[in-house]
Write an enzyme that holds these catalytic residues in place. Sequence first.
Site, PDB file in Angstrom:
ATOM      1  N   TYR A   1       0.884  -1.061   0.232  1.00 34.56           N
ATOM      2  CA  TYR A   1       0.042   0.009  -0.237  1.00 34.56           C
ATOM      3  C   TYR A   1       1.200   1.155   0.313  1.00 34.56           C
ATOM      4  CZ  TYR A   1      -4.275  -2.819   0.857  1.00 34.56           C
ATOM      5  OH  TYR A   1      -5.158  -3.855   1.007  1.00 34.56           O
TER       6      TYR A   1
ATOM      7  N   ASP B   1      -5.689  -7.005   5.726  1.00 35.76           N
ATOM      8  CA  ASP B   1      -6.657  -6.452   5.232  1.00 35.76           C
ATOM      9  C   ASP B   1      -7.501  -6.954   4.847  1.00 35.76           C
ATOM     10  OD1 ASP B   1      -7.932  -4.138   4.354  1.00 35.76           O
ATOM     11  OD2 ASP B   1      -7.471  -3.826   2.764  1.00 35.76           O
TER      12      ASP B   1
END
Length: 371
Positions: free
Chosen positions: A142, A245
């Site tokens: 990310y 996630d």
Amino acid sequence: MDFNIAIIPGDGIGPEVTAQAKKALEAVADEYGHHFTYTEAMMGACAIDATGNPLPEETLDICEASDAILFGAIGDPKYDNDPTAKVRPEQGLLRLRKSLGLFCNVRPVKAYEQLIDNSPLKREIISGADMSIYRELTGGIYFGEKHLSDDGQVASDGCSYSVEEITRIAHLAFKEAQKRRKKLTLIDKANVLETSRLWRKTVTEIAKEYPDVAVDFLFVDNAAMQMILNPKQFDVILTENLFGDIISDEASVIGGSIGLLASASVGKENSLFEPIHGSYPQATGKGIANPLASILSAAMLLRHLGLQEEAASIETAVEKSLELGFSTEDLNPKKPLSTSKVGDFIADYILNPEDTNRNFKNIHAGQSTII
């Protein structure tokens, strides 16, 4: 005791559910003699609309000066549905995590007995499931280098981790395992990814410092399957950003409602507490959003501040609301309460836990739940 709490209501249902969490905190303050000073700040789509910036500098300053941050939700369809948008609400949250060094996301997942039948999974599979997921939050893909070729035909996202980044969250996860059932599972993809091999090597070394904690390893694809087949095997899960996630969202179905899942994002100096359900724009302003995840986030905030008994009072009130069916329509479609009235019940119960003579009609009438 006095504490400064930054409040970021955010977008969608964020302001509605955060208001109920604040009610719970105020009840705790009254019951236990504390004083909370709240400072509101903007982040997300509302901040873009007002300032053009998803994380205004003023918000960052308020958060840095606080003892803890209570956050609502972020996101808006006008940005979700526009792939060309250069400025997005989520950029504010990512920057806040990075700026404050919020490297560790903690997400408790518990199968509440009253809600087991709400889950799509079988009762015998999820009954008794109780885990805590530790997800690294400021590294990995990310935050890696991103590239799109000039012709728009090739894209890449870099993934990197350092031993230091792995070590700091691993110690937190091991210490949590010592408080629980003394088992830690590292989820990685060490058969393919070099970063995962570094995770596995580093965690193996750290495990020697915690001989009372049993450690096992699962590849992420197998872990995703095991989360459905046998979630009760998990105690503390440790994993990197992308895998965390995905796995933590998968685990959310165990609880029977995403509206009950709270989370903490922890750093060395600052910590942020938020529900995981997102901004749910379809429900905005309708009074149907479940505030319990935000209220449980407030309980996590109190534990972070060292107020264990106070946090337990909120958690007990939430369990009582589930037991009595004092819930929003996602949990009690036949006789639902509004978002605000659920918050009222929680606050009343914190202040009057011994009074069990509660009148359901009074709640629906908007009167005090205490008779």
